[in-house]
Design a protein around this motif. Structure first.
Motif, mmCIF file in Angstrom:
data_model
loop_
_atom_site.group_PDB
_atom_site.id
_atom_site.type_symbol
_atom_site.label_atom_id
_atom_site.label_comp_id
_atom_site.label_asym_id
_atom_site.label_seq_id
_atom_site.Cartn_x
_atom_site.Cartn_y
_atom_site.Cartn_z
ATOM 1 N N ASP A 80 -2.289 -16.879 -11.945
ATOM 2 C CA ASP A 80 -1.044 -17.945 -12.862
ATOM 3 C C ASP A 80 -0.280 -16.947 -12.882
ATOM 4 O OD1 ASP A 80 -3.172 -19.662 -13.070
ATOM 5 O OD2 ASP A 80 -3.653 -18.765 -15.392
ATOM 6 N N PHE A 81 -0.347 -15.923 -12.363
ATOM 7 C CA PHE A 81 1.303 -15.271 -12.546
ATOM 8 C C PHE A 81 1.395 -14.088 -11.481
ATOM 9 C CE2 PHE A 81 -0.775 -14.854 -16.719
ATOM 10 C CZ PHE A 81 0.188 -15.201 -17.290
ATOM 11 N N GLY A 82 0.802 -14.731 -10.578
ATOM 12 C CA GLY A 82 1.320 -14.502 -8.506
ATOM 13 C C GLY A 82 1.980 -12.856 -9.015
ATOM 14 N N MET A 83 0.285 -12.109 -9.143
ATOM 15 C CA MET A 83 0.461 -10.858 -9.471
ATOM 16 C C MET A 83 0.171 -9.916 -8.186
ATOM 17 S SD MET A 83 -1.799 -10.119 -12.605
ATOM 18 C CE MET A 83 -1.904 -10.608 -14.368
ATOM 19 N N ILE A 84 -0.754 -10.614 -6.868
ATOM 20 C CA ILE A 84 -0.753 -9.763 -5.729
ATOM 21 C C ILE A 84 -0.461 -10.705 -4.315
ATOM 22 C CG2 ILE A 84 -2.462 -8.672 -4.611
ATOM 23 C CD1 ILE A 84 -3.895 -7.651 -6.979
ATOM 24 N N GLU A 85 0.287 -9.867 -3.566
ATOM 25 C CA GLU A 85 0.855 -10.843 -2.650
ATOM 26 C C GLU A 85 0.277 -10.524 -1.075
ATOM 27 O OE1 GLU A 85 4.961 -12.553 -3.526
ATOM 28 O OE2 GLU A 85 4.445 -9.710 -4.398
ATOM 29 N N GLU A 86 0.611 -10.816 -0.224
ATOM 30 C CA GLU A 86 0.321 -10.656 0.974
ATOM 31 C C GLU A 86 1.325 -9.468 1.380
ATOM 32 O OE1 GLU A 86 -1.743 -10.293 4.640
ATOM 33 O OE2 GLU A 86 -1.520 -12.089 3.362
ATOM 34 N N GLY A 87 0.204 -7.898 1.581
ATOM 35 C CA GLY A 87 1.135 -6.491 2.289
ATOM 36 C C GLY A 87 0.486 -6.223 1.048
ATOM 37 N N ASP A 88 0.165 -5.913 0.033
ATOM 38 C CA ASP A 88 0.799 -5.272 -1.136
ATOM 39 C C ASP A 88 -0.333 -3.813 -1.026
ATOM 40 O OD1 ASP A 88 2.776 -6.594 -2.686
ATOM 41 O OD2 ASP A 88 1.247 -7.797 -4.296
ATOM 42 N N LYS A 89 1.051 -3.116 -1.479
ATOM 43 C CA LYS A 89 -0.414 -1.776 -1.869
ATOM 44 C C LYS A 89 0.117 -2.077 -3.449
ATOM 45 C CE LYS A 89 0.450 3.206 -0.752
ATOM 46 N NZ LYS A 89 1.273 4.097 0.335
ATOM 47 N N VAL A 90 -1.516 -1.651 -3.739
ATOM 48 C CA VAL A 90 -1.624 -1.645 -5.502
ATOM 49 C C VAL A 90 -1.814 -0.694 -5.849
ATOM 50 C CG1 VAL A 90 -2.345 -2.536 -7.145
ATOM 51 C CG2 VAL A 90 -1.544 -4.192 -5.238
ATOM 52 N N MET A 91 -1.442 -0.197 -6.856
ATOM 53 C CA MET A 91 -1.778 1.364 -7.022
ATOM 54 C C MET A 91 -2.463 1.052 -8.020
ATOM 55 S SD MET A 91 0.634 4.909 -8.301
ATOM 56 C CE MET A 91 1.078 4.489 -10.704
ATOM 57 N N VAL A 92 -3.750 1.411 -8.752
ATOM 58 C CA VAL A 92 -4.421 1.216 -9.399
ATOM 59 C C VAL A 92 -4.240 2.387 -10.781
ATOM 60 C CG1 VAL A 92 -6.323 0.134 -10.601
ATOM 61 C CG2 VAL A 92 -6.241 -0.578 -8.232
ATOM 62 N N CYS A 93 -3.728 2.090 -11.939
ATOM 63 C CA CYS A 93 -4.105 3.381 -12.765
ATOM 64 C C CYS A 93 -5.115 3.717 -13.229
ATOM 65 C CB CYS A 93 -2.849 3.037 -13.669
ATOM 66 S SG CYS A 93 -1.444 2.938 -12.927
ATOM 67 N N LEU A 148 -5.592 -0.949 -2.434
ATOM 68 C CA LEU A 148 -5.480 -0.513 -3.346
ATOM 69 C C LEU A 148 -5.946 1.461 -3.067
ATOM 70 C CD1 LEU A 148 -9.144 -2.979 -4.807
ATOM 71 C CD2 LEU A 148 -6.275 -3.228 -5.458
ATOM 72 N N VAL A 149 -5.382 1.577 -4.138
ATOM 73 C CA VAL A 149 -5.503 3.789 -3.907
ATOM 74 C C VAL A 149 -5.505 3.388 -5.780
ATOM 75 C CG1 VAL A 149 -4.152 5.895 -3.537
ATOM 76 C CG2 VAL A 149 -3.689 3.546 -2.118
ATOM 77 N N ALA A 150 -6.966 3.714 -5.749
ATOM 78 C CA ALA A 150 -6.600 4.892 -7.306
ATOM 79 C C ALA A 150 -5.987 5.856 -7.562
ATOM 80 C CB ALA A 150 -8.056 4.924 -7.825
ATOM 81 N N VAL A 151 -5.257 5.446 -8.614
ATOM 82 C CA VAL A 151 -4.455 7.006 -9.107
ATOM 83 C C VAL A 151 -4.422 7.609 -10.577
ATOM 84 C CG1 VAL A 151 -1.903 7.834 -9.234
ATOM 85 C CG2 VAL A 151 -2.766 6.483 -7.720
#
Length: 307
Positions: free
Chosen positions: A28-41, A68-71
């Motif tokens: 719905d909100f376009g949160m994650i796209e192709e190739g994203d590097k997501v920092m999960v707090c 995904l990288v947990a920080v």
């Protein structure tokens, strides 16, 4: 069906619902796209554990590839169990980083005893995490705020700050450098509590905000919980309202052109100064006002104009 099988069935159904709700919010909100590097707090609380767990499940079947990288930010709280998060994250097999920064001492030194610690603590924590994200090329920062957090923030702003605003599912940071996402925006806290218990996440309590009982947010949460007990489903209804804003039904002149509504042709806009001053009509030679004959006599009650 045995009790164990029934429990397993319910857990499976809950996990499926959470994946669906998180996936829906992402879409719905376009949160994650192709190739994203997501920092999960990851704080060590039930919300961030659930966020990471569901994102890892979705990552395996998502229509786009993302990292995904947990920080975690180790704020140097006394007796903080430093071994718990590295052990858990190593076990589930997700890349992670523990940042060390003594924000605890700063908060305790700066904030007077008895005052709310959350504001300063969150600013310091956000600054540390945002700096790390910028330095290491993260394209998205994922936070564990859920549906009830979004609602509580809305009511706090309404009751204590006189504004209709909340906590959006996706936003750009104030400096414009980061995109922050909240994939749990559709997920109820009650479901997270059940899910976290079923998964056996090693919860780490917060010794700062968790110890303060008179916070405005906790007062608002008690109010919301009371509503939900009396009228089940009320919170879900209110959460849907956050996505159905109708500016013409409110009073914000910056969002809706009330001056143009019903205006006759090229009629001049109202003179606000004249209206506020309450200038009387012109008086005749005998001292009577032009409208004295027809105007009703006003009530002898003082009127106070509020700014």
């Amino acid at each position: 069906m045995s009790t164990a099988r029934k429990q397993q069935f319910e857990q499976h159904k809950l996990a499926k619902r959470l994946r669906h709700q998180v996936g829906q919010a992402i879409a719905d909100f376009g949160m994650i796209e192709e190739g994203d590097k997501v920092m999960v707090c990851l704080s060590g609380g039930k919300d961030s554990y659930t966020l990471l767990d569901v994102l890892m499940q979705l990552q395996a079947k998502a229509p786009v590839r993302f990292e995904l990288v947990a920080v975690n930010l180790d704020q140097k709280q006394p007796d903080f169990p430093e071994h718990i998060l590295p052990a858990y994250l190593g076990e589930v097999g997700v890349p992670f980083k523990i940042i060390e920064q003594d924000t605890y001492s700063v908060v305790k030194r700066v904030v007077p005893e008895g005052k709310t610690l959350c504001s300063l603590c969150s600013r310091l924590r956000r600054g540390a995490l945002y700096s790390y994200a910028a330095e290491h090329g993260f394209t998205k920062i994922a936070l564990g705020h859920h549906r009830d957090d979004l609602l509580a923030t809305f009511f706090m702003n309404l009751f204590f700050h006189a504004k209709l605003s909340g906590m959006p599912p996706k936003l750009r940071s104030d400096d414009g450098r980061h995109t922050v996402i909240r994939p749990l925006a559709y997920v109820a806290e009650a479901d997270i509590e059940v899910y976290a218990e079923a998964k056996g996440f090693p919860i780490i309590p917060c010794n700062l905000c968790g110890s303060q009982e008179n916070l405005q947010r906790k007062q608002v949460r008690r109010m919301m919980d009371d509503w939900e007990r009396q009228w089940p489903g009320r919170l879900e209804t209110m959460a849907r309202a956050l996505g159905d804003i109708r500016p013409s039904q409110l009073s914000d002149r910056n969002l809706f052109d009330f001056l143009a509504l019903g205006r006759s042709g090229d009629a001049p806009l109202p003179d606000a100064h004249a209206w506020l001053a309450g200038e009387p009509a012109a008086r005749g030679a005998d001292g009577s006002r032009d409208d004295d004959a027809t105007a009703p006599r006003p009530l002898d009650i003082p009127i106070r104009l509020h700014a």
